[in-house]
Write an enzyme that holds these catalytic residues in place. Structure first.
Site, short mmCIF file in Angstrom:
data_model
loop_
_atom_site.label_atom_id
_atom_site.label_comp_id
_atom_site.label_asym_id
_atom_site.label_seq_id
_atom_site.Cartn_x
_atom_site.Cartn_y
_atom_site.Cartn_z
N TYR A 64 59.92 -49.75 -8.34
CA TYR A 64 59.16 -49.04 -9.37
C TYR A 64 57.74 -48.74 -8.89
O TYR A 64 57.06 -49.60 -8.32
CB TYR A 64 59.11 -49.84 -10.67
CG TYR A 64 60.44 -49.92 -11.40
CD1 TYR A 64 61.53 -49.13 -11.05
CD2 TYR A 64 60.60 -50.81 -12.47
CE1 TYR A 64 62.73 -49.21 -11.73
CE2 TYR A 64 61.82 -50.89 -13.16
CZ TYR A 64 62.88 -50.10 -12.78
OH TYR A 64 64.07 -50.18 -13.45
N SER A 170 73.43 -54.36 -11.45
CA SER A 170 73.07 -53.18 -12.23
C SER A 170 73.87 -52.00 -11.69
O SER A 170 73.99 -51.83 -10.47
CB SER A 170 71.57 -52.91 -12.12
OG SER A 170 71.18 -51.80 -12.89
N ASN A 171 74.43 -51.22 -12.62
CA ASN A 171 75.16 -50.00 -12.25
C ASN A 171 76.44 -50.26 -11.46
O ASN A 171 76.90 -49.40 -10.71
CB ASN A 171 74.24 -49.05 -11.46
CG ASN A 171 72.97 -48.70 -12.21
OD1 ASN A 171 73.02 -48.15 -13.30
ND2 ASN A 171 71.84 -49.07 -11.65
N TRP A 219 70.03 -49.81 -19.73
CA TRP A 219 68.85 -49.00 -19.45
C TRP A 219 69.04 -47.59 -20.05
O TRP A 219 70.15 -47.17 -20.27
CB TRP A 219 68.54 -48.94 -17.96
CG TRP A 219 69.56 -48.36 -17.03
CD1 TRP A 219 70.58 -49.02 -16.41
CD2 TRP A 219 69.64 -47.00 -16.58
NE1 TRP A 219 71.29 -48.17 -15.60
CE2 TRP A 219 70.73 -46.92 -15.68
CE3 TRP A 219 68.89 -45.85 -16.83
CZ2 TRP A 219 71.10 -45.74 -15.04
CZ3 TRP A 219 69.26 -44.66 -16.21
CH2 TRP A 219 70.34 -44.62 -15.32
N SER A 220 67.94 -46.95 -20.33
CA SER A 220 67.92 -45.64 -21.00
C SER A 220 68.77 -45.65 -22.28
O SER A 220 69.61 -44.78 -22.49
CB SER A 220 68.44 -44.54 -20.05
OG SER A 220 68.15 -43.27 -20.57
N LEU A 222 68.06 -44.79 -25.18
CA LEU A 222 67.77 -43.64 -26.05
C LEU A 222 68.15 -42.31 -25.42
O LEU A 222 68.10 -41.27 -26.07
CB LEU A 222 66.29 -43.63 -26.43
CG LEU A 222 65.71 -44.91 -27.04
CD1 LEU A 222 64.23 -44.72 -27.34
CD2 LEU A 222 66.46 -45.31 -28.29
N GLY A 224 66.44 -41.01 -22.93
CA GLY A 224 65.26 -40.52 -22.22
C GLY A 224 64.99 -39.05 -22.45
O GLY A 224 65.21 -38.49 -23.52
N PHE A 228 65.29 -36.34 -25.67
CA PHE A 228 64.08 -35.92 -26.37
C PHE A 228 63.54 -34.57 -25.91
O PHE A 228 62.82 -33.90 -26.64
CB PHE A 228 63.00 -36.99 -26.21
CG PHE A 228 63.27 -38.24 -27.01
CD1 PHE A 228 63.04 -38.27 -28.37
CD2 PHE A 228 63.81 -39.36 -26.41
CE1 PHE A 228 63.32 -39.40 -29.13
CE2 PHE A 228 64.08 -40.51 -27.14
CZ PHE A 228 63.84 -40.52 -28.51
#
Length: 310
Positions: A64, A170-171, A219-220, A222, A224, A228
């Protein structure tokens, strides 16, 4: 005691072998260079706000901010003092090698799940975050070259040295998760799931975790920018449905409805909410208490996929 503290978000156990995490996890990906680029003082303020809400778990990854956000968070944590570390759970990930001037040895984007790379990544994250241990350490992406026995060696070393308390992925697909689970104890699979990406309901990911009594991190949750800022017919149809339901359930935010949609699934997903806005984090409390009617849940799914269920 403030109203926020009185209504603090509860903790839940990831699995029988896993740590307790807050029911909502704060995602830090956009706190640094890849987003709003908070100063150490601003990050410290966000940490304090999260802890006041009962959001005690913080999700990181080494990459990140092109390998900078962990260190920024660590500086903020140092400002807050050692007592704050005991109030939180720190999660980070490794395994992706990004091409960036901060890592000149990375000639191209690739994955590395070798024993030495995993151990070195964990130790670097500990330095960056200015902590003695990680509550949860995840492999960020599966590699076609991953060797379960070699990963097990790395995890055993990190656990026995007291540097990492629990491990996950993850993933990972269900088959990849199952393969690695034969060599090591995995306490979660952090995956993408939202109405515009409902694959986990159908590809066996949530089935596998529910059968093993393991909670996924999501993760994500919503959707992202896809949700939106998207302008496709599908997204506009979905937003209209979500807005209608937001009015029905007391004029709550669209994000509250989207989180409640995810939380209705019996797998007990833990959303990683990657916002930089305090009011959004505060609003997550509403989603935890909102029980969508089953037909409303399917109305969201229908709007997202563009057709009724079979």
């Amino acid at each position: 005691m403030t109203n926020q503290q009185m209504n603090a978000i509860d903790q839940v156990n990831l699995s029988s072998d896993g740590p307790n995490l807050s029911r909502i996890v704060a995602g830090t990906m956009t706190w640094g260079e890849w987003g709003i680029d908070y100063s150490a003082s601003e990050i410290a303020d966000m940490i304090g706000h999260c802890l006041d809400l009962g959001i005690t778990s913080f999700d990181h990854a080494d990459i990140y901010g092109h390998y900078s956000t962990e260190a920024s968070f660590g500086h903020a944590l140092n400002k807050l003092g050692t007592s704050v570390r005991a109030q939180m759970e720190l999660i980070t990930k490794c395994g992706i090698r990004l091409e960036t001037n901060r890592r000149p040895e990375n000639r191209l984007k690739s994955y590395d799940l070798s024993r030495d790379y995993i151990i070195a990544s964990a130790e670097q994250s500990l330095k960056n975050l200015q902590t003695d241990y990680l509550d949860l350490f995840l492999l960020h992406r599966p590699s076609p070259l991953m060797n379960p026995a070699e990963i097990a060696e790395a995890f055993t070393h990190l656990e026995q040295s007291g540097k990492v308390r629990s491990f996950g992925v993850s993933n990972f697909t269900p088959s990849q998760f199952g393969l690695l689970s034969q060599a090591v104890t995995l306490v979660t699979n952090q995956v993408e799931c939202h109405p515009l990406h409902p694959d986990c309901f159908y590809d066996g990911t949530f089935d596998q975790l529910l059968a093993a009594n393991i909670r996924p991190m999501v993760w994500s949750p919503l959707g992202g920018a896809k949700y939106f800022k998207g302008e496709s017919t599908t997204v506009l149809r979905l937003r209209d449905t979500v807005k209608t339901l937001a009015e029905k359930y007391g004029n709550v935010g669209e994000d509250v409805i989207l989180l409640a949609w995810l939380l209705k699934h019996p797998v007990g997903a833990i959303p990683v909410v990657g916002t930089t806005k305090k009011e959004r984090l505060t609003g997550t409390r509403l989603a935890l208490d909102l029980e969508l009617e089953t037909q409303d849940w399917f109305a969201i799914l229908e709007a997202a996929v563009g057709h009724e269920v079979a």
